[in-house]
Design an enzyme around this catalytic site. Structure first.
Site, mmCIF file in Angstrom:
data_model
loop_
_atom_site.group_PDB
_atom_site.id
_atom_site.type_symbol
_atom_site.label_atom_id
_atom_site.label_comp_id
_atom_site.label_asym_id
_atom_site.label_seq_id
_atom_site.Cartn_x
_atom_site.Cartn_y
_atom_site.Cartn_z
ATOM 1 N N ASP A 1 33.653 32.998 31.636
ATOM 2 C CA ASP A 1 34.815 33.854 31.897
ATOM 3 C C ASP A 1 36.113 33.047 31.959
ATOM 4 O OD1 ASP A 1 32.794 35.641 32.107
ATOM 5 O OD2 ASP A 1 32.996 35.959 34.265
ATOM 6 N N LEU B 1 34.522 43.032 33.183
ATOM 7 C CA LEU B 1 35.524 42.564 32.219
ATOM 8 C C LEU B 1 36.257 41.343 32.766
ATOM 9 C CD1 LEU B 1 36.800 46.068 31.093
ATOM 10 C CD2 LEU B 1 35.081 44.617 29.999
ATOM 11 N N SER B 2 35.706 40.793 33.831
ATOM 12 C CA SER B 2 36.156 39.508 34.368
ATOM 13 C C SER B 2 37.555 39.519 34.969
ATOM 14 C CB SER B 2 36.051 38.422 33.291
ATOM 15 O OG SER B 2 36.019 37.189 33.947
HETATM 16 P P1 ADP Z 1 34.723 41.366 37.416
HETATM 17 O O1 ADP Z 1 35.104 39.937 37.325
HETATM 18 O O2 ADP Z 1 33.765 41.778 36.372
HETATM 19 O O3 ADP Z 1 35.890 42.293 37.465
HETATM 20 P P2 ADP Z 1 33.783 40.448 39.961
HETATM 21 O O4 ADP Z 1 32.903 41.056 40.987
HETATM 22 O O5 ADP Z 1 33.417 39.130 39.409
HETATM 23 O O6 ADP Z 1 33.947 41.542 38.798
HETATM 24 O O7 ADP Z 1 35.251 40.287 40.529
HETATM 25 C C1 ADP Z 1 35.889 41.386 41.140
HETATM 26 C C2 ADP Z 1 36.538 40.904 42.415
HETATM 27 O O8 ADP Z 1 37.621 40.007 42.112
HETATM 28 C C3 ADP Z 1 37.172 42.013 43.213
HETATM 29 O O9 ADP Z 1 36.236 42.634 44.053
HETATM 30 C C4 ADP Z 1 38.230 41.259 44.015
HETATM 31 O O10 ADP Z 1 37.657 40.596 45.114
HETATM 32 C C5 ADP Z 1 38.671 40.185 43.029
HETATM 33 N N1 ADP Z 1 39.852 40.607 42.252
HETATM 34 C C6 ADP Z 1 39.984 40.633 40.919
HETATM 35 N N2 ADP Z 1 41.212 41.047 40.552
HETATM 36 C C7 ADP Z 1 41.896 41.287 41.683
HETATM 37 C C8 ADP Z 1 43.220 41.744 41.981
HETATM 38 N N3 ADP Z 1 44.086 42.052 41.017
HETATM 39 N N4 ADP Z 1 43.558 41.858 43.286
HETATM 40 C C9 ADP Z 1 42.685 41.553 44.268
HETATM 41 N N5 ADP Z 1 41.450 41.133 44.042
HETATM 42 C C10 ADP Z 1 41.033 40.994 42.782
HETATM 43 MG MG MG Z 2 33.846 38.288 37.566
#
Ligand code: ADP
Ligand code: MG
Length: 385
Positions: A174, A122-123
């Site tokens: 995204d 969900l980005s």
């Molecule tokens: P998605 O974008 O679908 O959620 P991704 O693998 O692209 O999955 O991104 C997830 C990563 O982004 C997490 O593993 C972390 O490293 C980082 N991330 C996203 N939101 C946060 C947050 N609120 N706090 C810390 N890291 C975050």
């Molecule tokens: Mg992502």
């Protein structure tokens, strides 16, 4: 979420200069088309990532995330391709990319909190980048939230952060969704020239619901599969003598496929070309209020991603089948695949049954309970306080 300002005071001992936020997204249709210069149709979610920020006088970044449960210090001068590692790359990378684009930025204390599920397709990554980018734009007077053209430039910086600093080779959908979507609408984004149209998306008025199922199956886009798909698309385009698969018209598909050297390339190209056509058809169907047709297009998209593009997984397939069996007009995986989330288009009165069916199907297989929630199109990245 506790107040971001209070969390910031706890982490850094001072009030923030301001609070900004950016949304997660679901893509309604148009998957794995962004890096083929194709069309995508995301909505911004109400779920958002919040950044409370104080500007510093030096070049230090002090970064606190409620989700990561830690505070990390990163000197801005040490940020670059592949550095730092981990979640701070998504934050520090944005400041680095803005500096690379010629903007004067300095250090900041940043507190991050989010109700976008992390790693669920969900980005959350773009929500994080764009919340920080929005803060930097306002605090350093960059004007990158002023209009859609400026927002598109900020999206580019956030894409560079993700691709080059965090090392995740994602397309641009995204970040564009987080910065350019509008409340109540889906964003039709042409990834060839950045052109956008806002397509009204009000399922409630038609008695329907968009249900997201976060399967909680690990999705790891940096295990090489995503790269392989991108390379296959580039190879197919090269064999066909076009810049990108966008240049293959839907009515010339059979002839183009016949010219490709192997079956794998044929299936990858067929997905991309038919998926771009489905985005156009879905926009027409939404404008006509023909939700049955939107549902059929969801189902066709999922089959294409599962069979031709091979980026689905058991959890996604089971969630799609269970929702469809419980009365969805259509359902599909959304996001990059290999885990993450699916979406289902449901009549309001079928939602409870669909949630129960998805949960039962997961329980029967001994999988973790999936998270199901209805979503509506929310506003883009903005200053909150
Ligand atoms: P998605 O974008 O679908 O959620 P991704 O693998 O692209 O999955 O991104 C997830 C990563 O982004 C997490 O593993 C972390 O490293 C980082 N991330 C996203 N939101 C946060 C947050 N609120 N706090 C810390 N890291 C975050
Ligand atoms: Mg992502």
């Amino acid at each position: 979420m506790t107040s971001p300002s209070a969390t910031h005071r706890d982490a850094f001992g001072a009030d923030p200069d301001g609070v900004w936020s950016a949304p997660g997204r679901v893509n309604l249709i148009g998957e794995h088309t962004d890096y083929n210069a194709g069309l995508v149709l995301p909505i911004a979610l109400r779920q958002r990532t919040v950044a409370a920020v104080t500007v510093r006088d030096d070049d230090l970044l002090r970064l606190h995330s409620v989700q990561a449960g830690e505070t990390v210090e990163v000197p801005l001068g040490e940020v670059g391709p592949g550095r730092p590692q981990g979640w701070t790359a998504y934050v520090a990378g944005v400041l680095w990319a803005l500096r690379e684009a010629g903007h004067a930025v300095r250090g900041m204390d940043v507190t991050v909190d989010s109700d976008v599920p992390l790693g669920a397709g969900l980005s959350s990554s773009a929500a994080l980048e764009c919340a920080v980018g929005a803060a930097a734009s306002d605090l350093f007077d960059l004007g990158l939230l002023d209009d859609d053209a400026a927002r598109a430039r900020l999206a580019d910086a956030c894409v560079r952060a993700e691709n080059e600093v965090a090392g995740a080779a994602t397309g641009g959908m995204d970040q564009s969704a987080a910065l350019l979507c509008r409340e109540g609408s889906a964003l039709l984004l042409d990834c060839r020239d950045g052109a956008t149209e806002h397509v009204p998306f009000d399922l409630a008025a038609a008695g329907h619901v968009l249900l997201v199922t976060d399967t909680r199956a690990a999705h790891a886009l940096n295990d090489g599969q995503y790269e392989k798909r991108r390379r296959a698309c580039e190879r197919a385009a090269a064999e066909l003598g076009v810049d990108t698969l966008r240049d293959v018209p839907a009515d010339g598909l059979e002839e183009a496929l016949a010219r490709l050297s192997d079956d794998e390339l044929r299936r990858r190209a067929r997905h991309v070309v038919t998926e771009i056509a489905r985005v156009r058809q879905a926009v027409t169907a939404l404008r006509d209020g023909d939700l049955a047709e939107v549902g059929r297009l969801f189902a066709a998209s999922h089959a294409s991603l599962r069979d031709d593009y091979e980026v689905s997984c058991e959890e996604l397939d089971v969630s799609v089948e269970a929702a469809t069996g419980a009365g969805a007009l259509g359902a599909r995986m959304t996001g990059g695949g290999f885990g993450g989330s699916s979406i289902a288009l449901l009549p309001e009165d079928a939602v409870d049954d669909a949630v129960a069916a998805v949960r039962a199907a997961f329980a029967a297989r001994g999988w973790d309970e999936p998270r199901c929630f209805a979503v509506t199109p929310g506003p883009p990245a903005a200053r909150d306080a």
